[in-house]
Design a protein around this motif. Structure first.
Motif, PDB file in Angstrom:
ATOM      1  N   PHE A 203       0.723  -1.297  -0.145  1.00  0.00           N
ATOM      2  CA  PHE A 203       0.008  -0.121   0.014  1.00  0.00           C
ATOM      3  C   PHE A 203       0.993   1.134  -0.035  1.00  0.00           C
ATOM      4  O   PHE A 203       0.825   2.207  -0.771  1.00  0.00           O
ATOM      5  N   ALA A 204       1.774   1.212   0.804  1.00  0.00           N
ATOM      6  CA  ALA A 204       2.907   2.414   0.758  1.00  0.00           C
ATOM      7  C   ALA A 204       3.560   2.590  -0.484  1.00  0.00           C
ATOM      8  O   ALA A 204       3.694   3.753  -1.096  1.00  0.00           O
ATOM      9  N   THR A 205       4.018   1.401  -1.131  1.00  0.00           N
ATOM     10  CA  THR A 205       4.644   1.318  -2.358  1.00  0.00           C
ATOM     11  C   THR A 205       3.753   1.997  -3.629  1.00  0.00           C
ATOM     12  O   THR A 205       4.226   3.055  -4.309  1.00  0.00           O
ATOM     13  N   VAL A 206       2.397   1.516  -3.603  1.00  0.00           N
ATOM     14  CA  VAL A 206       1.559   2.061  -4.474  1.00  0.00           C
ATOM     15  C   VAL A 206       1.156   3.829  -4.381  1.00  0.00           C
ATOM     16  O   VAL A 206       1.105   4.299  -4.996  1.00  0.00           O
ATOM     17  N   ALA A 207       1.303   3.916  -2.949  1.00  0.00           N
ATOM     18  CA  ALA A 207       0.870   5.504  -2.573  1.00  0.00           C
ATOM     19  C   ALA A 207       1.828   6.233  -2.951  1.00  0.00           C
ATOM     20  O   ALA A 207       1.723   7.471  -3.643  1.00  0.00           O
ATOM     21  N   ILE A 208       3.109   5.877  -2.941  1.00  0.00           N
ATOM     22  CA  ILE A 208       4.371   6.818  -3.418  1.00  0.00           C
ATOM     23  C   ILE A 208       4.430   6.959  -4.838  1.00  0.00           C
ATOM     24  O   ILE A 208       4.532   7.825  -5.312  1.00  0.00           O
ATOM     25  N   VAL A 209       4.086   5.471  -5.524  1.00  0.00           N
ATOM     26  CA  VAL A 209       4.317   5.824  -7.174  1.00  0.00           C
ATOM     27  C   VAL A 209       3.109   6.756  -7.630  1.00  0.00           C
ATOM     28  O   VAL A 209       3.358   7.556  -8.156  1.00  0.00           O
ATOM     29  N   LEU A 210       1.911   6.460  -7.024  1.00  0.00           N
ATOM     30  CA  LEU A 210       0.734   7.372  -7.345  1.00  0.00           C
ATOM     31  C   LEU A 210       1.114   8.800  -7.287  1.00  0.00           C
ATOM     32  O   LEU A 210       0.800   9.811  -7.931  1.00  0.00           O
ATOM     33  N   PHE A 211       1.354   9.081  -5.922  1.00  0.00           N
ATOM     34  CA  PHE A 211       1.720  10.640  -5.683  1.00  0.00           C
ATOM     35  C   PHE A 211       2.963  11.080  -6.278  1.00  0.00           C
ATOM     36  O   PHE A 211       2.650  12.299  -6.932  1.00  0.00           O
ATOM     37  N   ILE A 212       3.943  10.495  -6.724  1.00  0.00           N
ATOM     38  CA  ILE A 212       5.022  10.952  -7.293  1.00  0.00           C
ATOM     39  C   ILE A 212       4.520  11.326  -8.974  1.00  0.00           C
ATOM     40  O   ILE A 212       4.811  12.592  -9.503  1.00  0.00           O
ATOM     41  N   ASN A 213       3.854  10.318  -9.296  1.00  0.00           N
ATOM     42  CA  ASN A 213       3.333  10.322 -10.763  1.00  0.00           C
ATOM     43  C   ASN A 213       2.300  11.660 -10.875  1.00  0.00           C
ATOM     44  O   ASN A 213       2.378  12.303 -11.847  1.00  0.00           O
ATOM     45  N   HIS A 214       1.435  11.781  -9.928  1.00  0.00           N
ATOM     46  CA  HIS A 214       0.341  12.752 -10.248  1.00  0.00           C
ATOM     47  C   HIS A 214       0.603  13.791  -9.683  1.00  0.00           C
ATOM     48  O   HIS A 214       0.234  15.178  -9.914  1.00  0.00           O
ATOM     49  N   TRP A 215       1.572  14.086  -8.621  1.00  0.00           N
ATOM     50  CA  TRP A 215       1.991  15.357  -8.317  1.00  0.00           C
ATOM     51  C   TRP A 215       2.625  15.984  -9.247  1.00  0.00           C
ATOM     52  O   TRP A 215       2.467  17.209  -9.431  1.00  0.00           O
ATOM     53  N   ASN A 216       3.270  15.327 -10.135  1.00  0.00           N
ATOM     54  CA  ASN A 216       4.154  16.012 -11.246  1.00  0.00           C
ATOM     55  C   ASN A 216       3.092  16.227 -12.719  1.00  0.00           C
ATOM     56  O   ASN A 216       3.771  16.573 -13.508  1.00  0.00           O
ATOM     57  N   ASP A 217       2.122  15.782 -12.523  1.00  0.00           N
ATOM     58  CA  ASP A 217       1.096  15.983 -13.706  1.00  0.00           C
ATOM     59  C   ASP A 217       1.005  17.296 -14.219  1.00  0.00           C
ATOM     60  O   ASP A 217       0.814  18.120 -13.345  1.00  0.00           O
ATOM     61  N   PHE A 218       1.189  17.329 -15.472  1.00  0.00           N
ATOM     62  CA  PHE A 218       1.160  18.694 -16.008  1.00  0.00           C
ATOM     63  C   PHE A 218       0.021  18.919 -17.071  1.00  0.00           C
ATOM     64  O   PHE A 218      -0.791  19.715 -17.237  1.00  0.00           O
ATOM     65  N   LEU A 219       0.249  18.144 -18.047  1.00  0.00           N
ATOM     66  CA  LEU A 219      -0.903  18.183 -19.372  1.00  0.00           C
ATOM     67  C   LEU A 219      -2.179  17.862 -18.861  1.00  0.00           C
ATOM     68  O   LEU A 219      -2.949  18.946 -19.384  1.00  0.00           O
ATOM     69  N   TRP A 220      -2.585  16.944 -18.191  1.00  0.00           N
ATOM     70  CA  TRP A 220      -4.057  16.646 -17.981  1.00  0.00           C
ATOM     71  C   TRP A 220      -4.723  17.786 -16.981  1.00  0.00           C
ATOM     72  O   TRP A 220      -5.734  18.400 -17.402  1.00  0.00           O
ATOM     73  N   PRO A 221      -3.869  18.375 -15.895  1.00  0.00           N
ATOM     74  CA  PRO A 221      -4.372  19.570 -15.355  1.00  0.00           C
ATOM     75  C   PRO A 221      -4.494  20.869 -16.183  1.00  0.00           C
ATOM     76  O   PRO A 221      -5.316  21.649 -15.911  1.00  0.00           O
ATOM     77  N   LEU A 222      -3.462  20.964 -17.029  1.00  0.00           N
ATOM     78  CA  LEU A 222      -3.562  21.890 -17.954  1.00  0.00           C
ATOM     79  C   LEU A 222      -4.851  22.055 -18.914  1.00  0.00           C
ATOM     80  O   LEU A 222      -5.414  22.967 -19.107  1.00  0.00           O
TER      81      LEU A 222
END
Length: 284
Positions: A203-222
């Protein structure tokens, strides 16, 4: 033989330390530059002073003047809050949905189970950008543009997360589940009362992966969050780069602020992250 092993170990440790410094150089330079004014940043660029903080009293406006100016220039707190809501929503709902899907694929036998697993894994090769247009049309038709729902819902299901959960649950001892069934526990009760509490690493592994991936999201929020009140931190950072005057000290301060949450979540969950990666992938 022992001496040879010691030399190899020393060489290995020295190499790892050097690699660590190489990877840390950009972060150190960013942090140090955020404490300097414009003249000092460019003056120290070609020397080791670029990695050293300014001496006490060298910065007349104070060490944190760039941070204060960055918050005054744009509504960084609003952007950070939007990013936290965006990433936290994906993590919370993503952990529930993906863990249950991974558990079903690991434990239940149903028609075409292997086929559906293959389909899920195959989606990993599809570039996310290739589906943004139809995804945006769907979100627009649902009236979710400029809403947290439109930002979060399309990315709750994650193929990589489902695969990690499945691999982890394949190693989970079935005896615990069988004992719970004998005691009269339902399947959903087994999952939430036994499986989830004992699966913190994945659960911690997936949480970290999801956080890093989507915290850095640019195109979709744009694309989806065009309103200024819905901008995430990555969109907000573009203001410092595109709107004159460009103050590099403020840019570095804003980048440092955007980096801190990622560092914090990894520091606090790194033990579980390593355990999760170690225990997944051992079975097919």
């Amino acid at each position: 033989m022992k001496r040879k092993k010691r030399i190899q170990r020393v060489v290995l440790y020295v190499s790892l330390i050097l690699l660590t410094f190489i990877f840390l150089f950009p972060l150190v330079w960013m942090l140090v530059s955020s404490l300097k004014d414009e003249f000092q940043i460019f003056r120290d660029m070609k020397s080791l002073k670029a990695f050293l903080p300014p001496a006490p009293g060298e910065v007349e406006e104070g060490y944190f003047h760039n941070y204060i100016a960055a918050f005054q220039r744009v509504d960084l707190m609003k952007y950070i809050l939007n990013s936290l809501i965006y990433t936290t929503g994906i993590i919370v709902f993503g952990l529930i949905v993906n863990s249950m899907a991974g558990y079903a694929l690991a434990r239940f036998r149903f028609p075409l189970a292997g086929f559906w697993l293959g389909v899920i894994i195959a989606t990993l090769i599809i570039p996310p950008e290739s589906i943004f247009l139809p995804l945006y049309v769907l979100v627009y038709d649902l009236g979710w543009v400029n809403t947290y729902t439109g930002l979060i819902v399309p990315f709750i299901a994650n193929a990589f997360a489902i695969f990690l959960f499945r691999q982890f649950f394949l190693d989970f001892p079935k005896e615990l589940e069988e004992a719970a069934k004998i005691d009269g526990c339902s399947q959903i009760g087994i999952f939430f009362r036994i499986i989830v509490p004992l699966s913190k690493p994945v659960f911690a592994t997936v949480a970290i992966v999801l956080f890093i991936n989507h915290w850095n999201d640019f195109l979709w929020p744009l694309v989806v969050a065009s309103d200024e009140s819905m901008r995430t931190i990555q969109i907000g950072l573009q203001y410092f780069m595109n709107e004159p005057p460009i103050k590099w000290g403020q840019v570095m301060a804003a980048l440092t602020i955007a980096t801190v949450p990622m560092l914090l979540i990894f520091v606090f969950l790194q033990r579980y992250y390593v355990q999760g990666l170690t225990h997944t992938g051992s079975k097919n």
